[in-house]
Design an enzyme around this catalytic site. Sequence first.
Site, mmCIF file in Angstrom:
data_model
loop_
_atom_site.group_PDB
_atom_site.id
_atom_site.type_symbol
_atom_site.label_atom_id
_atom_site.label_comp_id
_atom_site.label_asym_id
_atom_site.label_seq_id
_atom_site.Cartn_x
_atom_site.Cartn_y
_atom_site.Cartn_z
ATOM 1 N N ASN A 158 0.829 -1.213 0.000
ATOM 2 C CA ASN A 158 0.000 0.000 0.000
ATOM 3 C C ASN A 158 0.862 1.260 0.000
ATOM 4 O O ASN A 158 0.668 2.160 0.801
ATOM 5 C CB ASN A 158 -0.937 0.009 1.211
ATOM 6 C CG ASN A 158 -2.129 0.922 1.009
ATOM 7 O OD1 ASN A 158 -2.579 1.135 -0.117
ATOM 8 N ND2 ASN A 158 -2.642 1.468 2.080
ATOM 9 N N ARG A 163 8.230 6.637 -2.662
ATOM 10 C CA ARG A 163 8.297 6.641 -1.206
ATOM 11 C C ARG A 163 8.903 5.348 -0.670
ATOM 12 O O ARG A 163 9.549 5.339 0.383
ATOM 13 C CB ARG A 163 6.906 6.863 -0.594
ATOM 14 C CG ARG A 163 6.998 7.440 0.828
ATOM 15 C CD ARG A 163 5.663 7.961 1.309
ATOM 16 N NE ARG A 163 4.797 6.906 1.769
ATOM 17 C CZ ARG A 163 4.771 6.458 3.026
ATOM 18 N NH1 ARG A 163 5.551 6.990 3.933
ATOM 19 N NH2 ARG A 163 3.961 5.499 3.363
ATOM 20 N N ARG A 218 3.696 -0.570 9.006
ATOM 21 C CA ARG A 218 4.575 -1.656 8.554
ATOM 22 C C ARG A 218 5.707 -1.934 9.541
ATOM 23 O O ARG A 218 6.394 -2.951 9.427
ATOM 24 C CB ARG A 218 5.181 -1.314 7.200
ATOM 25 C CG ARG A 218 4.141 -0.919 6.151
ATOM 26 C CD ARG A 218 4.794 -0.294 4.936
ATOM 27 N NE ARG A 218 3.832 0.300 4.024
ATOM 28 C CZ ARG A 218 3.346 1.521 4.141
ATOM 29 N NH1 ARG A 218 3.725 2.283 5.151
ATOM 30 N NH2 ARG A 218 2.472 1.985 3.264
ATOM 31 N N LYS A 260 0.996 -11.281 -2.513
ATOM 32 C CA LYS A 260 1.745 -10.415 -3.423
ATOM 33 C C LYS A 260 3.189 -10.216 -2.956
ATOM 34 O O LYS A 260 4.134 -10.344 -3.739
ATOM 35 C CB LYS A 260 1.030 -9.068 -3.575
ATOM 36 C CG LYS A 260 1.536 -8.242 -4.724
ATOM 37 C CD LYS A 260 2.678 -7.395 -4.276
ATOM 38 C CE LYS A 260 3.278 -6.666 -5.462
ATOM 39 N NZ LYS A 260 4.441 -5.874 -5.038
ATOM 40 N N PRO A 277 3.604 -12.679 -8.849
ATOM 41 C CA PRO A 277 2.916 -11.735 -7.963
ATOM 42 C C PRO A 277 1.919 -10.878 -8.734
ATOM 43 O O PRO A 277 2.231 -10.350 -9.797
ATOM 44 C CB PRO A 277 4.054 -10.886 -7.392
ATOM 45 C CG PRO A 277 5.204 -11.077 -8.335
ATOM 46 C CD PRO A 277 5.052 -12.439 -8.912
ATOM 47 N N ASP A 279 -0.207 -7.580 -8.541
ATOM 48 C CA ASP A 279 -0.435 -6.302 -7.874
ATOM 49 C C ASP A 279 -1.482 -5.519 -8.652
ATOM 50 O O ASP A 279 -2.139 -6.059 -9.540
ATOM 51 C CB ASP A 279 0.876 -5.513 -7.784
ATOM 52 C CG ASP A 279 1.368 -5.105 -9.168
ATOM 53 O OD1 ASP A 279 0.865 -5.657 -10.154
ATOM 54 O OD2 ASP A 279 2.240 -4.243 -9.267
#
Length: 317
Positions: A158, A163, A218, A260, A277, A279
Site C-alpha cells: 500500500n 516513497r 509496517r 503479493k 505476484p 499487484d
Amino acid sequence: MQNNSQKTACALTTTDKGLIVSGLRDFSAAQIFDCGQCFRFDGGEEGSGDRASLRGATKFSGVAFGRFAAFTDLPPDENGAVLLAEGVTEEEFKTVWADYFDLQTDYSAIKTEIISRFDEACRREDKTIRQAVERGCGIRILRADPFETLISFIISQNNNIPRIKKTIAALCAAYGEPIKVDRNISGDEAQTRYAFPTPEAIAAAGEEGIRALKTGFRAKYIVGAAEAVAEGSLDLAALAAADGEEARERLQQLRGVGPKVAGCVSLFGLHHLDAFPVDVWMKKVLALRYPDGLDIDALGRFRGVAQQYLFYNERWI
DNA sequence: CGCCAGGATACCC
DNA sequence: GGGTATCATGGC
C-alpha cells in the site's frame, strides 16, 4: 536454463572510464533497474560522457551486497549489448555483479518458452505477450539479497515506488554499515553510501526505531521479519533451495506478508521464476489485455519473468 | 478536502 | 468461502 557459451561470451575490458562489459545478451540496465524489482538504484542522471555515443544514456547507481557501483548502457555492438560498470573491478564483476544480473541464464530461451506457453493458454497467437517481451527485451530477474528483498517488499505494501525507495534509503542510512565509495565514480564522491541493514540491526532497532523512519503500520511487520531471520526460525537460504510453492507458503506465515509480497520475495529474492505476484498493475493487465481470463498456472515455469515483461510494458506504455 | 500507492489484516456475513 | 473498513504516510 544454464548456458555455458553465454557465460564465456561476455568480455571485460578495463578502461579509464570504467569497466566495459560487452557481448551481453538480453540485457538493459535501464530496463532492469526501472521495472520495479529493485529499489536501491537511482537513474535519471545523464551519462557524463564527452562522446556523442554516451549522450542520452542513463546511468544507474546504487548499492547491492554492500557494494556501491554505477551502470550505464552503451550502444550495442555486433556481439550484443554493452555495459559500462563504474566502481567495479574485473574480479568483482565476475564474482558479484555477473551473478546479481543473472548473466548465466539464457533469457532468449526463456522468452521462447514464455511466448509458447501464453499462446497455448490463450489458444491463439498472443500479441500482448509478444509486445511486452519486445518492449522489455533487456529485463533480467536480479538475484537480489533475500533478506533485503523481504523487508523491501514489506515496505512496498500500500505504498508507491518513490516513497518505498525513500524509506529504504532512510532505513539503510540509519541502521546500515557505511560503504567506502570508489573515488573513480564521478559525481558521487561526496555522498556516503550504506549497506542494507542486517537482520540483527533491524531487530535491535525495535519497532519504535523503525517506526521513526515513517514506516507507519509496517514497522511491526519489518521488525517481526527481521527477528525471525535473526533468530533462525526463518531460513531464507533454505527457501531459495525449496520448491517455489513451499517458499511462498512459508513466507506468508509472516505477519504483513500476503500473496503479493511473498510472490515478489520468491521471484526477486529467492529466484523462483515461477512466482507470479499480482499487484494493482497486473490486475490492470489481466482485466485490460486478457478480458476472457488467463490461467496463471498454465503459463509455465518462467511465468515470473513474463510477469515482469507485462508489468514493465503496462507501466511505461 | 479527497484519492491513490507493486497490500495485508481483522472482522463481517 | 467472499466482500470491506482500516491501517501510516506523502504526493497530487
